[in-house]
Design an enzyme around this catalytic site. Structure first.
Site, short mmCIF file in Angstrom:
data_model
loop_
_atom_site.label_atom_id
_atom_site.label_comp_id
_atom_site.label_asym_id
_atom_site.label_seq_id
_atom_site.Cartn_x
_atom_site.Cartn_y
_atom_site.Cartn_z
N PRO A 175 0.82 -1.21 0.00
CA PRO A 175 0.00 0.00 0.00
C PRO A 175 0.86 1.26 0.00
O PRO A 175 1.88 1.31 0.68
CB PRO A 175 -0.78 -0.12 1.31
CG PRO A 175 -0.02 -1.09 2.14
CD PRO A 175 0.66 -2.01 1.21
N GLU A 232 -6.14 -1.59 2.52
CA GLU A 232 -5.46 -1.44 3.81
C GLU A 232 -6.36 -0.66 4.76
O GLU A 232 -6.62 0.53 4.54
CB GLU A 232 -4.13 -0.72 3.62
CG GLU A 232 -3.33 -0.67 4.92
CD GLU A 232 -1.99 0.02 4.76
OE1 GLU A 232 -1.01 -0.45 5.32
OE2 GLU A 232 -1.93 1.06 4.07
N HIS A 254 4.23 1.53 11.18
CA HIS A 254 4.55 2.95 10.98
C HIS A 254 4.11 3.88 12.11
O HIS A 254 3.97 5.08 11.90
CB HIS A 254 3.96 3.45 9.64
CG HIS A 254 4.43 2.66 8.47
ND1 HIS A 254 3.90 2.79 7.23
CD2 HIS A 254 5.40 1.71 8.37
CE1 HIS A 254 4.51 1.96 6.40
NE2 HIS A 254 5.43 1.30 7.08
N TYR A 312 1.15 4.03 13.54
CA TYR A 312 -0.27 4.39 13.54
C TYR A 312 -0.96 3.65 14.69
O TYR A 312 -0.30 3.04 15.52
CB TYR A 312 -0.89 4.07 12.18
CG TYR A 312 -0.33 4.95 11.06
CD1 TYR A 312 -0.27 6.33 11.20
CD2 TYR A 312 0.16 4.38 9.88
CE1 TYR A 312 0.25 7.13 10.19
CE2 TYR A 312 0.68 5.19 8.87
CZ TYR A 312 0.72 6.55 9.03
OH TYR A 312 1.24 7.34 8.03
N ARG A 363 13.08 -0.54 -1.46
CA ARG A 363 13.83 -0.15 -2.65
C ARG A 363 14.38 -1.34 -3.42
O ARG A 363 15.55 -1.42 -3.75
CB ARG A 363 14.92 0.86 -2.30
CG ARG A 363 14.36 2.19 -1.89
CD ARG A 363 15.20 3.41 -2.18
NE ARG A 363 16.62 3.24 -1.98
CZ ARG A 363 17.49 3.12 -2.97
NH1 ARG A 363 17.10 3.18 -4.22
NH2 ARG A 363 18.76 2.98 -2.70
N CYS A 384 13.47 3.14 -10.63
CA CYS A 384 13.27 4.23 -9.67
C CYS A 384 14.62 4.76 -9.21
O CYS A 384 15.57 4.01 -9.06
CB CYS A 384 12.49 3.65 -8.48
SG CYS A 384 12.51 4.65 -7.00
N CYS A 389 14.36 9.17 -5.26
CA CYS A 389 14.39 10.59 -4.92
C CYS A 389 13.29 10.99 -3.95
O CYS A 389 13.33 12.05 -3.33
CB CYS A 389 14.28 11.44 -6.19
SG CYS A 389 12.73 11.19 -7.08
N CYS A 413 7.79 11.40 -5.14
CA CYS A 413 6.43 10.84 -5.09
C CYS A 413 5.82 11.01 -3.70
O CYS A 413 4.78 11.65 -3.53
CB CYS A 413 6.46 9.37 -5.49
SG CYS A 413 7.75 8.39 -4.68
N CYS A 416 5.97 11.60 -10.38
CA CYS A 416 7.20 10.81 -10.29
C CYS A 416 8.26 11.43 -11.20
O CYS A 416 7.96 11.89 -12.29
CB CYS A 416 6.91 9.38 -10.73
SG CYS A 416 8.36 8.33 -10.94
FE1 SF4 Z 1 11.17 6.57 -7.54
FE2 SF4 Z 1 9.58 8.16 -8.98
FE3 SF4 Z 1 9.33 8.10 -6.35
FE4 SF4 Z 1 11.51 9.20 -7.43
S1 SF4 Z 1 9.42 9.95 -7.65
S2 SF4 Z 1 11.42 7.77 -5.69
S3 SF4 Z 1 11.78 7.91 -9.23
S4 SF4 Z 1 8.95 6.42 -7.74
#
Ligand code: SF4
Ligand code: ADP
Length: 668
Positions: free
Chosen positions: A32, A105, A172, A174, A298, A344, A347, A350, A362
């Site tokens: 989620p 969730e 987390h 909650y 990640r 990804c 960064c 998002c 993104c």
């Molecule tokens: Fe990954 Fe896109 Fe989120 Fe950056 S904005 S962390 S590239 S999913």
């Protein structure tokens, strides 16, 4: 259900798995995550796209079960009344249409939910500070009964909406985790004290949910096994013991780490943690449990994902950010189109947006939030290809050329530097930002695949007005980017800092080029983000760096990307001095004069070098010259249209430049 593979290499990812009564078609799931889209067509399109891209299980975001878990102004998921059922039913149907399973969730934020809309008092296991300018109410037994029942009501609505399963939010920091954790729970009744007492609320919630789901629905939980705070749950203590004791009362577990106070570890940016960083914590649970365990952190690489399955770290590989960056990851893996995966970069743009109530976007994937209008991976080909010249091969120019090329246009991308990439070529070399180079590398690979796109780099590809005029293109796209201002203007002054033109005043790029050693360096910043942080970190290795900013703190842009804590830790450890609330009044031969932006009080700081990271300015001369003469260009050349995209229009984030290139690529 997948029955045929292009290759055996990643087959383990595409075996089905049973979560209680639910058979999920493969081992790749989207845990989620919020997006601030609320409920409705956009939410449906976003989740359905992931199912279309091959994610076997999607867990819809944290969904409010009650008016006492109201996170106004953020548009989270909702399941607190029957009106929320029809849009969720539509979402379930859309995911099912693509062969995926959809869970919801169920969430109560406890102390973290300010209830600014409902005006209910925030609730928690105990009355402890939240860092949100309020203190919650310690729940009475009547409150506990009401919320336990609300979880059951949420499960009932989930069943009526057609969801395949429930994931309880027991992570987390909650509400459920506020009861479980000694960090949040200092009660002295039967809901506090001993571990079994702290687990009582969770057990009651599980029971309430079980009573309201159908036999063919799965019930599991997202759970923080290690809170990464002193006095909290740990994976070698009670965090694991809770997993043992609840065990197969749940059909599956989705294991995570971190709470609000350790959020940098929960959704770690790439500058903080390397890939797969949570996986050892997940394994602690996997080793104990007989029911399936999913893990995240990640994970982006298909070989890693297979190894994590085969080596018994997880039963299911979870990808939140990677599913945003490329919702078609599973499909590309299954078809062994590995180098087409848009990885990804970590960064956190998002999550930084969605948690502030800004609809999620993104950096890597411009189609996010636009799935219904711009079907990802699908491009409308043109009947009459145009000859297009793109000037500038940064994120905007590359993305434009890629999309226009996919559509069948004849594109020449001319970049004056030796390599494509633009600003990424600098920012990706800053400490700990290496993964940001994926913005350039993925697009470089994609451009190489396109027969109708020619890329020219180097000094001969530098385009001036005359070059563009004589090029023979019908469409000119100017993507010449932006540069750091050499004058140090800020939002509070709008004027150059006196002394800006002295030789020892540098841009960020110059500063790293000069690479001084043993000197006093003053950085004057209003970017509050990665370039000033990276330059400070680079220079602090060999210099005495003082960081001056009009802001009350520093790195304000990095707060919601969860990078600021790591940046501060690194810079304090490197000896960087901070002078917040101050602006530069004047730059002199050996020092600078600073003034407090509130009181006006002045001080001086020794400075052999001064670096400005206050603002960037568009490189828009070429665009302005072309548009000023467009009528005559139309008469005397093939040129019909001139466009500008990216930082050349307005210097913003990389995400905005990519979006801008993509948008024009779809339109031209
Ligand atoms: Fe990954 Fe896109 Fe989120 Fe950056 S904005 S962390 S590239 S999913
Ligand atoms: P954006 O983020 O908008 O793509 P960047 O600054 O990252 O902007 O990239 C702009 C790119 O344009 C840089 O790589 C720069 O070298 C290139 N560029 C700027 N002016 C010219 C020009 N006249 N001819 C060719 N390339 C140019």
């Amino acid at each position: 259900m997948y029955t045929k593979y292009m290759s055996d290499r990643h087959n383990a990812l595409f075996e089905s798995i049973d979560l209680g009564p639910v058979t999920v078609p493969n081992r790749v799931f989207q845990p989620p995550h919020g997006n601030a889209y609320g409920l409705g067509d956009q939410q449906t399109a976003f989740r359905a796209e992931k199912a279309r891209g091959g994610f076997g299980l999607i867990v819809q975001e944290y969904s409010q079960i009650h008016e006492s878990t109201d996170v106004t102004p953020v548009d989270s998921g909702y399941i607190h009344d029957d009106e929320t059922i029809p849009p969720q039913r539509a979402m379930v149907d859309a995911v099912h249409d693509h062969g995926g399973k959809l869970f919801v969730e169920l969430w109560h934020g406890g102390a973290t939910a300010g209830n600014y809309g409902s005006r209910r008092p925030p609730l928690s296991a105990s009355q402890l500070p939240t860092g949100n300018y309020y203190t919650p109410k310690e729940m009475e037994h009547a409150d506990i009964r009401e919320i336990v029942a609300a979880f059951g009501d949420g499960a009932d609505r989930a069943r009526r909406a057609g969801y395949d399963g429930i994931e309880l939010h027991a992570a987390h920091g909650y509400l459920i985790s506020q009861f479980l954790s000694p960090f949040y729970n200092d009660r002295d009744d039967e809901y506090g004290g001993s571990l079994e007492n702290r687990m009582r609320f969770f057990r009651e919630v599980i029971e309430s949910v079980r009573e309201n789901v159908s036999d063919d629905m799965a019930v599991g939980a997202r759970y923080t096994i290690d809170e990464r705070v002193e006095g909290g749950l740990t994976a070698d203590g009670d965090g694991l013991e809770i997993v043992r004791r609840i065990g197969d009362d749940l059909d599956f577990w989705d294991i995570d780490i971190g709470v609000k106070q350790s959020i940098d570890d929960m959704i770690a940016p790439s500058r903080r943690h390397s890939k797969n960083y949570q996986i050892d914590f997940v394994k602690a649970a996997t080793d104990e449990l007989d029911v399936p365990v999913g893990g995240t952190g990640r994970i982006t690489d298909p070989d890693d994902a297979v190894a994590l399955l085969e080596e018994g770290y997880v039963d299911m590989v979870g990808m939140a950010r990677q599913s945003i960056s490329d919702p078609h990851w599973p499909r590309k893996v299954r078809e062994e189109r590995i180098d087409e995966i848009r990885e990804c970069i970590g960064c956190n743009v998002c999550v930084s947006q969605s948690r502030q109530g800004i609809p999620l976007t993104c950096t890597q994937n411009p189609t996010v939030g636009r799935e219904a209008v711009w079907p990802p991976e699908e491009y409308e080909t043109v009947d009459e290809p145009k000859g297009i010249l793109v000037v500038g091969g940064g994120p905007a120019g590359m993305e434009f050329a890629r999309v226009a090329g996919e559509r069948g246009h004849l594109v020449h991308l001319n970049e004056k530097a030796e390599t494509l990439g633009g600003r990424v070529n600098f920012e990706g070399t800053l400490p700990d930002l290496g993964e940001w180079n994926r913005v350039r590398d993925w697009r470089t690979t994609e451009l190489e695949r396109l027969d109708d796109v020619a890329v020219h780099t180097g000094s001969r590809a530098e385009m001036c007005y005359d070059d563009v005029e004589s090029y023979g293109a019908e469409v000119v796209v100017v993507a010449t980017g932006a540069r750091w201002s050499e004058k140090g203007e800020t939002s509070g002054t709008h004027r150059p800092v006196p002394g800006w033109n002295r030789d020892h005043v540098l841009t960020p790029e110059d500063a790293l080029e000069v690479d001084p050693s043993g000197r006093n360096v003053v950085i004057f910043d209003e970017e509050g983000y990665n370039v000033s942080a990276g330059v400070a970190q680079s220079l602090a290795a060999d210099n005495d760096v003082t960081f001056v900013t009009p802001s009350a703190s520093a790195f304000d842009q990095a707060v919601h990307t969860f990078e600021r804590g790591t940046i501060f830790t690194t810079l304090f450890e490197s000896g960087v001095e901070f002078v917040p609330h101050h602006a530069l009044e004047e730059i002199r031969d050996d020092d600078v004069v600073t003034a407090n932006v509130h009181s006006g009080a002045q001080t001086t700081l020794e400075a052999d070098y001064v670096v400005f990271t206050t603002m960037r300015k568009s490189n828009d001369d070429l665009y302005r010259d072309l548009t000023a003469n467009l009528d005559s260009l139309r008469q005397s050349t093939e040129i019909e249209e001139v466009h500008a995209i990216g930082d050349c229009v307005s210097p913003r984030r990389i995400a905005d430049a990519v979006y801008s290139g993509h948008e024009l690529g779809r339109q031209v």
